[in-house]
Structures are given as C-alpha cells and as structure tokens.
Design an enzyme around this catalytic site. Structure first.
Site, PDB file in Angstrom:
ATOM      1  N   CYS A 161      28.325 -33.603 -24.082  1.00 21.05           N
ATOM      2  CA  CYS A 161      29.354 -32.852 -25.228  1.00 21.05           C
ATOM      3  C   CYS A 161      30.045 -31.879 -24.293  1.00 21.05           C
ATOM      4  CB  CYS A 161      28.757 -31.831 -26.166  1.00 21.05           C
ATOM      5  SG  CYS A 161      29.746 -30.897 -26.691  1.00 21.05           S
ATOM      6  N   ASP A 211       0.891  -1.116  -0.220  1.00 23.99           N
ATOM      7  CA  ASP A 211      -0.402  -0.066   0.290  1.00 23.99           C
ATOM      8  C   ASP A 211       0.987   1.327   0.094  1.00 23.99           C
ATOM      9  OD1 ASP A 211      -2.600  -1.270   0.368  1.00 23.99           O
ATOM     10  OD2 ASP A 211      -2.906  -1.080   2.339  1.00 23.99           O
ATOM     11  N   LYS A 219     -15.739 -34.574 -10.213  1.00 21.15           N
ATOM     12  CA  LYS A 219     -15.582 -33.329  -8.880  1.00 21.15           C
ATOM     13  C   LYS A 219     -13.886 -32.747 -10.118  1.00 21.15           C
ATOM     14  CE  LYS A 219     -12.071 -33.384  -5.155  1.00 21.15           C
ATOM     15  NZ  LYS A 219     -10.888 -32.324  -5.391  1.00 21.15           N
ATOM     16  N   LYS A 266     -21.745 -38.381  -2.869  1.00 22.25           N
ATOM     17  CA  LYS A 266     -22.151 -37.700  -1.270  1.00 22.25           C
ATOM     18  C   LYS A 266     -23.259 -38.410  -1.215  1.00 22.25           C
ATOM     19  CE  LYS A 266     -20.695 -33.516  -3.109  1.00 22.25           C
ATOM     20  NZ  LYS A 266     -21.484 -32.404  -3.794  1.00 22.25           N
ATOM     21  N   CYS A 287      27.455 -34.301 -31.367  1.00 22.12           N
ATOM     22  CA  CYS A 287      26.638 -32.717 -30.180  1.00 22.12           C
ATOM     23  C   CYS A 287      25.833 -32.840 -31.405  1.00 22.12           C
ATOM     24  CB  CYS A 287      27.735 -32.237 -30.009  1.00 22.12           C
ATOM     25  SG  CYS A 287      26.306 -30.542 -29.393  1.00 22.12           S
ATOM     26  N   GLU A 338     -17.362 -25.037  -8.333  1.00 27.83           N
ATOM     27  CA  GLU A 338     -15.518 -24.805  -9.051  1.00 27.83           C
ATOM     28  C   GLU A 338     -15.908 -23.507  -9.674  1.00 27.83           C
ATOM     29  OE1 GLU A 338     -14.623 -26.302  -6.772  1.00 27.83           O
ATOM     30  OE2 GLU A 338     -12.351 -27.087  -7.691  1.00 27.83           O
ATOM     31  N   LYS A 396     -10.499 -40.072  -5.900  1.00 32.98           N
ATOM     32  CA  LYS A 396      -9.621 -39.616  -7.132  1.00 32.98           C
ATOM     33  C   LYS A 396      -8.149 -40.274  -8.318  1.00 32.98           C
ATOM     34  CE  LYS A 396      -8.918 -35.651  -4.951  1.00 32.98           C
ATOM     35  NZ  LYS A 396      -7.416 -34.735  -4.463  1.00 32.98           N
TER      36      LYS A 396
HETATM   37  P1  AMP Z   1      -9.518 -31.769  -2.014  1.00 31.78           P
HETATM   38  O1  AMP Z   1      -9.607 -30.689  -2.447  1.00 31.78           O
HETATM   39  O2  AMP Z   1      -9.133 -31.855  -3.098  1.00 31.78           O
HETATM   40  O3  AMP Z   1      -9.629 -31.761   0.025  1.00 31.78           O
HETATM   41  O4  AMP Z   1     -10.925 -32.224  -2.569  1.00 31.78           O
HETATM   42  C1  AMP Z   1     -12.283 -30.950  -1.970  1.00 31.78           C
HETATM   43  C2  AMP Z   1     -12.818 -29.987  -2.891  1.00 31.78           C
HETATM   44  O5  AMP Z   1     -13.569 -30.521  -4.318  1.00 31.78           O
HETATM   45  C3  AMP Z   1     -13.942 -28.649  -2.754  1.00 31.78           C
HETATM   46  O6  AMP Z   1     -13.211 -27.857  -1.988  1.00 31.78           O
HETATM   47  C4  AMP Z   1     -14.379 -28.394  -3.741  1.00 31.78           C
HETATM   48  O7  AMP Z   1     -13.711 -27.118  -4.314  1.00 31.78           O
HETATM   49  C5  AMP Z   1     -13.814 -29.484  -5.292  1.00 31.78           C
HETATM   50  N1  AMP Z   1     -15.172 -29.671  -5.998  1.00 31.78           N
HETATM   51  C6  AMP Z   1     -15.273 -30.116  -7.142  1.00 31.78           C
HETATM   52  N2  AMP Z   1     -16.043 -30.889  -7.402  1.00 31.78           N
HETATM   53  C7  AMP Z   1     -17.150 -31.172  -6.228  1.00 31.78           C
HETATM   54  C8  AMP Z   1     -18.388 -31.673  -6.363  1.00 31.78           C
HETATM   55  N3  AMP Z   1     -19.373 -32.252  -7.311  1.00 31.78           N
HETATM   56  N4  AMP Z   1     -18.503 -31.769  -4.716  1.00 31.78           N
HETATM   57  C9  AMP Z   1     -17.419 -30.932  -3.642  1.00 31.78           C
HETATM   58  N5  AMP Z   1     -16.751 -30.539  -4.298  1.00 31.78           N
HETATM   59  C10 AMP Z   1     -16.364 -30.747  -5.551  1.00 31.78           C
HETATM   60 ZN    ZN Z   2      27.840 -29.399 -28.245  1.00 29.87          ZN
END
Ligand code: AMP
Ligand code: ZN
Length: 693
Positions: free
Chosen positions: A443, A43, A134, A309, A425, A192, A333
């Site tokens: 080289c 600032d 996800k 979920k 080379c 997201e 994952k």
């Molecule tokens: P992680 O960061 O690996 O702990 O995963 C959690 C994050 O996944 C959340 O903070 C969301 O930003 C992201 N995410 C993406 N898609 C989804 C979804 N369909 N439901 C919940 N979280 C999601």
């Molecule tokens: Zn060279």
C-alpha cells in the site's frame, strides 16, 4: 533506565516511579531471566523503597516489590550433589537403534545380529531399557531430609541452581512429606515442573486481559512461574511436577533398576508421570517412540520426546558420563509437530512498510499446548508454490517461534477455488502496487492507518526501542485519541494523554513513561532499526551505524559511501539515502530530537571497533571554525574513536584541533606546549578509522 536514585524518594511521584522501576527489574529477573542490573544494585533500590515506605506509610502500594515474600537477597544458590546432566539426542529411529547397539557393546554383551543381518533388520538388544516421556518443562531438584522437603533448586547450569524451596511448596501435586515410615535419612530426587495445557491457556487469557505479555509456551510459563515471589499467584497457576530420577538415597538400599526406582518414588507418595515402559527389543523401543510421536497431543502436557535409559543402575557407573550427558541414556526428540485443520479464509494484513501479507484464518486447533486460530502464510508466491487454497485442510506447525505457520496442504487442492489476490488496501482502499522483483504487494499511501499503526508498533517493539507496556491495544487507543500520529509522537506522550486511555491507572502510566525514558538511551542502531527503513534489519542497522557513528551523520552520507559495507548492497544504500532525503522523514527526525532523542549519540560498538586508534583515550579540544564539518559532528566522530572531547584546554589535554579564527584556547595550548593540529590533519586521523570500516 531512570537515573538510579541515590537517596530514598522524597515525593510520592518519585516513590511511584521507583516502585515501577524495581518492579520492572524484578520482572526482568524472575520472569524473563534477563536482569539488567546486578543483585547488589537491586537490593540497594529495594532498600531505598523500604526506607521511603517506613517514612511515608501513606504512600505504600499494596503491590510494592517490598511486600512480596522473600526479597532479592534471598535469591540463594544451591550446589547440586550429584550434578544435573543434559541428555544426548537421537533424531531418528536409526539413531535410537545405534544407541541401543552401543549400549550393548559398551556393556560387553552380545549385540551380534541374531538373524537376517543382510536385510538390515534391527539388531535385537538384550539390554533392557526404560522408555519414559520427556516432559517439556523446567527441571527441579528436591531434597527430603527425614521425610520432609527441605530444599528445592532449579537446574541452573547443572552444577549450581537457584533455591526455590517455597515455590516448590506451591506445586499442586508435590507432598512436603514423604509417605514412608520410617523415612530415608536423606533423599535427592529430580523431576520436571510442567504446566498443563488447560492451566496454560487460563493463565495466558488472564494475562491478555490484564495487558501483560503472554507466555510463548507452557515451558516458559512453568520456568517463569517457578521464580515468582508471589506465592499466591504461583499457587493460582496450578503447576505440577513429575519425578523421574532418584539421584541419592541415604539410610535405605537404592533400588537397582530404573523401573524399581519409579515404583519406589510412587510408594514414597511422589508423583511419577504415567506411561513409562520397560522394553527389551529395539523394535519395542521404536514402537514406543512412534506411538507417542503420533499420540502426544492426547497428553495434558507438552512432551518433546522420549527418554530411553538403561534400566539397570549399577552398570551405569561403568558406562559413565560425557562432559554433558550420561552415556547410558538418550533423548529421542520428536520433530516439530504439525496439526491439520481447515483454512477458513486468507485475509490480508498491512505491515509497517505497507507490505500486504497473507494471514491464515484457521478453524481453531490445539498445537503444542496452545490454541491456534491464525497463522502466517508468508507471501503470495509461497501460497502459489504450495498450492494452498481457502477452504482446504492445511498443516499447521509451531516451530521454534511463537507465531505458528501453515506449512502446506493436508489434502488434494484441486476441488478448492484459487485464492483471490487483493487489488486494493484492506485498510484504506488505496490501490496496491507490486514492484518489479518483489514478492509482495504494497500500500503506497503514507497516510494509511494500518501502515501508521504498524510503524508505531514496530518502533516500540522489543528489538527496536523496546518500550515495555506500549502494546497493541494501547497504541490503537492512543492513535484513536489523536495522541500518536507518528512514531516520534511516542517520545512526546504525556501522563495526561496516557491517563485518558481506558483502564489506565497512574501507576501503569508512570511505568509507560519510565519505559519511554529508557528508550531514549538505546544505541542509535536500535533507533535506526526502529525507524523501519525498507530493507534495514537489526544487523544492517548496526553495520551502518558502526560506520557512520551517529544517526545525524548517517543522514549526511551518500549512498556510494554506504554501499559495499558488509551486507549493504546498492539497493539498501539507495533506500537509506532516499529515506533521509525525504522532507517528511527530516521532520520525523526533528520531532524525535525534540522528544529527547539524541541523534548525535555515538554507536557504542563503533568506539570499541576502533580500539587501537591512536586517539583512543585521549582528551581533545576543538577550537575555531572547521570548514568541512560542524563541530558537533567532529566531536561525535572523535568520540567514536574513543577520544574524549573537552571544552577547555588544560595540562590534561592531549591534542588541540584549531580551525579558522581560533582564539584563546589556541594560545593556552601553545603556552602549555600541547600539540595543535589543523582541520586537514584531523580529517586524516578520522580517516584512519574509516578504513577499518
Ligand atoms: P535436554 O535439556 O534436552 O538436554 O534434556 C534433559 C532434560 O530433560 C532434563 O534436564 C530434564 O529436565 C528433562 N526431562 C524430562 N523428562 C525426563 C525424563 N523422563 N528423564 C530424564 N530427563 C527428563
Ligand atoms: Zn492502505
């Protein structure tokens, strides 16, 4: 860093330098999320700029940081209510089944296997779940009051995030007003922010054109863009958001399942990513995961998994949350994604130490959102081991790094011809050498242009001296123009030299000069790493300098003394000694020193490592001639212990070191009754530290 100015710049040159400096800090903060200075200092600098501009309107730059929307002080924080959680991970189908089983048990249901437990058949769950993709972007929390978007905040640490309301207004698919009449009094939703592959590629192409640093992936691009103050730029990047969580709804009844919540969000006019599915059986959930793992590339955005979920909302309270994540959801994952493509050819690239490494020239293919045309093949042995041959189809992966790699053959290698190993080379045609016990060909020509260029690029790279703005293009051009013959020449670059380069304006040139100025202040271990001694990585460089304190002193140390330091073997020790013994490297060091690099600068952690040394915090005066070492070396070593070396004796002096022919300072010390030691005692004191390593 430039010395931070205390007053508004008085000349146009100072003004431009300050514009560059503030812009750099803004970039560090907003794009890299790695600020170097506190907000208050930012600032202050911004205010200095503003006063200079008020006084000299003719200086004003259109892109001055003062002209951007908002300012550093508007970086507000928002306390999330309710807080944002992370998700627990599941890495296999079994872990998914386990989760579903726990879910059933947790709810006191009846998860007992119905039939065929002996055959390890998946346990059917009677607990309905929602499976959602996800999305891999940046999470954002939004508040709508009386139907109007009033606040957006990043996730931050989950409890507090950064306010980015204006930025959220620039998301292509997010309405500022809900499509509900009457609207709820208050609504908190989470989603997201993502950048589609097409937008990501367009953005990086633009940045490459402008010589800006490229974003590694769409996620970084999305997260970085969300903090932009330049809203036009932000709009041009075409970000979108997809909402997946209704965190709070006031004034209306809350839908009681995840499925109903997603439907409600859509009804409210908010974007919801398609493909969510309600599943009842374990097998259904697993199929969903398998299907999307195989088909993720067909989506326009990056996904890194599936979120599963518990569909019903009220029982979530019963299951609760761990410190980090809800117990009623899990993220399956996806493993790193491999894509098959044709290996058109293997080419050979000469690195900074002359090592020739294989590069895969690929038929361009989309891997996790970016087009890949080249990838690393590591080394010759790896190619042999995996039997990778030019012409064949191979697997390409992007792992965690920016540089993709070829992981193996995607078809039978037999029909394809064996690769040819280079004898000379590719850059200078000098015969290559392959030293015993080494995987690589090298080289040996010190004048090889490729070696020189790679050495300079390494010297200025981020983990080394980090000269921002000196990229590959510019270095190539500066070499061509004859301004860079060695890495040390970087410190001698002038404004004129830079301005000779194509498309280099005065402003960018000043930016580069200020980055070079910054690089002179890096700790000596970064300099040592930048010099690219064979085998000396970042960690070894730190170890060596923690021991030696300064580059000059390291240069004088014999291999035996280095060998045995943590991670320093006989080979590295010998390589360090040999490097410093070469006359041309002596010249390189001299040229670095002439360019303003202080080779007697003490490694900072060296001082802290010796935190309990008796000399720490003491003021020491050196007088007379020392026979065993130069005075500046003694000074460096004392400073490395945390002592302060002063030029004159006063009541504040703790200790005087007297060498041969000490004169008036010694007298003064006696007069003030300050302890005096000789060279031998000094050596003993310094040794105390050496023992600690
Ligand atoms: P992680 O960061 O690996 O702990 O995963 C959690 C994050 O996944 C959340 O903070 C969301 O930003 C992201 N995410 C993406 N898609 C989804 C979804 N369909 N439901 C919940 N979280 C999601
Ligand atoms: Zn060279």
């Amino acid at each position: 860093m430039l010395n931070a100015p205390q007053q508004a710049p008085a000349s146009r040159e100072d003004y431009l330098a300050l514009v560059a400096e503030v812009a750099r800090h803004a970039r560090l903060y907003y794009e890299d999320a790695a600020p170097e200075i506190p907000d208050s200092e930012y600032d202050r600098l911004l205010n200095l700029l503003a006063s200079a501009e008020a006084e000299h309107p003719q200086w004003l730059q259109a892109d001055s940081p003062t002209r951007r929307v908002g300012s550093a002080s508007s970086r507000g924080e928002h306390r999330h209510e309710p807080r944002l959680y992370s998700l627990a991970n599941a890495y296999s189908q079994e872990e998914v089944a386990d989760f579903l089983k726990r879910l059933g048990e947790g709810l006191g249901g009846n998860p007992a296997p119905v039939q065929g437990a002996l055959f390890h058949e998946p346990v059917p769950t009677v607990v309905p779940c929602m499976c959602e993709l996800k999305l891999d972007g940046a999470s954002l929390s939004l508040i709508y009051e009386q139907g109007l978007l009033t606040l957006a905040a990043t996730r931050g640490d989950g409890e507090t995030g950064e306010v980015v309301t204006e930025q959220a207004g620039c998301l292509a698919n997010l309405p500022r007003r809900l499509a509900l009449d009457p609207p709820p009094a208050r609504l908190v939703v989470r989603g997201e922010v993502v950048m589609e592959h097409a937008a990501f590629q367009a953005l990086n192409a633009r940045r490459a054109e402008a010589g800006d640093r490229l974003f590694a992936n769409p996620r970084n691009a999305a997260a970085g863009s969300l903090k932009l103050l330049d809203l036009d730029e932000l709009r041009s990047r075409g970000l979108s958001i997809y909402l997946y969580d209704l965190a709070l709804l006031e004034g209306q009844p809350m839908p009681s399942t995840q499925e109903a919540q997603l439907a409600w969000l859509k009804l409210a006019g908010l974007p919801v990513f398609p493909h969510a599915r309600r599943c009842v059986e374990v097998a259904e959930v697993q199929d969903y995961c398998t299907h999307w793992e195989a088909n993720r590339t067909s989506l326009p955005v990056d996904t890194d998994g599936v979120v599963i979920k518990l569909d019903a909302v009220p029982p979530r309270l019963e299951l609760g949350w761990t410190a980090k994540a809800p117990r009623w959801a899990v993220a399956r994952k996806f493993p790193a994604q491999a894509v098959a493509t044709r290996l058109m050819a293997i080419t050979w690239q000469v690195g900074r130490t002359g090592v020739v490494t294989p590069v895969a020239e690929l038929e361009p293919v989309l891997v996790q959102g970016s087009t890949v045309g080249r990838a690393t093949l590591h080394n010759e042995d790896e190619i042999r081991r995996k039997d990778i041959r030019p012409g064949m189809r191979v697997w390409v992966e992007k792992g965690g790094e920016v540089i993709p790699k070829v992981t193996g053959p995607a078809e039978d290698p037999a029909p394809w011809p064996l690769p040819q190993w280079p004898e000379t080379c590719p850059e200078c045609a000098h015969a290559l050498v392959r030293e015993e016990g080494e995987a690589a060909r090298r080289c040996p020509n010190p004048a090889c242009p490729a070696v020189r260029q790679a050495a300079i690029l390494h010297f200025v790279s981020r983990p080394a001296l980090d000269v921002e703005g000196l990229g590959e293009k510019l270095v190539t051009e500066l070499i061509r123009l004859g301004h860079l013959r060695s890495a040390a020449d970087v410190l001698h670059l002038s404004l004129e030299a830079l301005l000779e380069c194509e498309r280099m304006g005065e402003k960018s040139a000043l930016n580069v000069l200020s980055a070079i100025e910054d690089s002179r202040k890096r700790p000596p271990s970064r300099l040592l790493f930048a010099l690219g001694l064979r085998g000396v990585g970042e960690k070894a460089a730190r170890t060596l300098l923690r021991h030696a304190a300064t580059v000059n002193r390291l240069a004088a140390l014999p291999a035996e003394e280095l060998q045995g330091l943590e991670g320093v073997g006989p080979r590295m020790a010998a390589s360090v000694e040999a490097w410093f013994a070469l006359p041309e490297n002596g010249q390189l060091l001299a040229r670095l020193a002439a360019g303003g690099m202080d080779l007697d600068q003490v490694e900072p952690s060296h001082a802290s490592a010796a935190s309990d040394h008796p000399l720490r915090g003491r003021t020491v005066v050196l007088t007379g001639t020392l026979s065993g070492m130069e005075r500046r070396e003694a000074q460096a070593r004392l400073e490395a212990l945390g002592a302060k070396v002063s030029g004159s004796v006063s009541r504040l002096t703790h200790l005087v070191v007297a060498g041969e022919n000490a004169g008036s300072k010694l007298e003064k010390a006696r007069e003030l009754q300050i302890p005096v030691v000789g060279e031998e005692e000094l050596m003993a004191m310094l040794k105390t530290n050496e023992a600690e390593g």
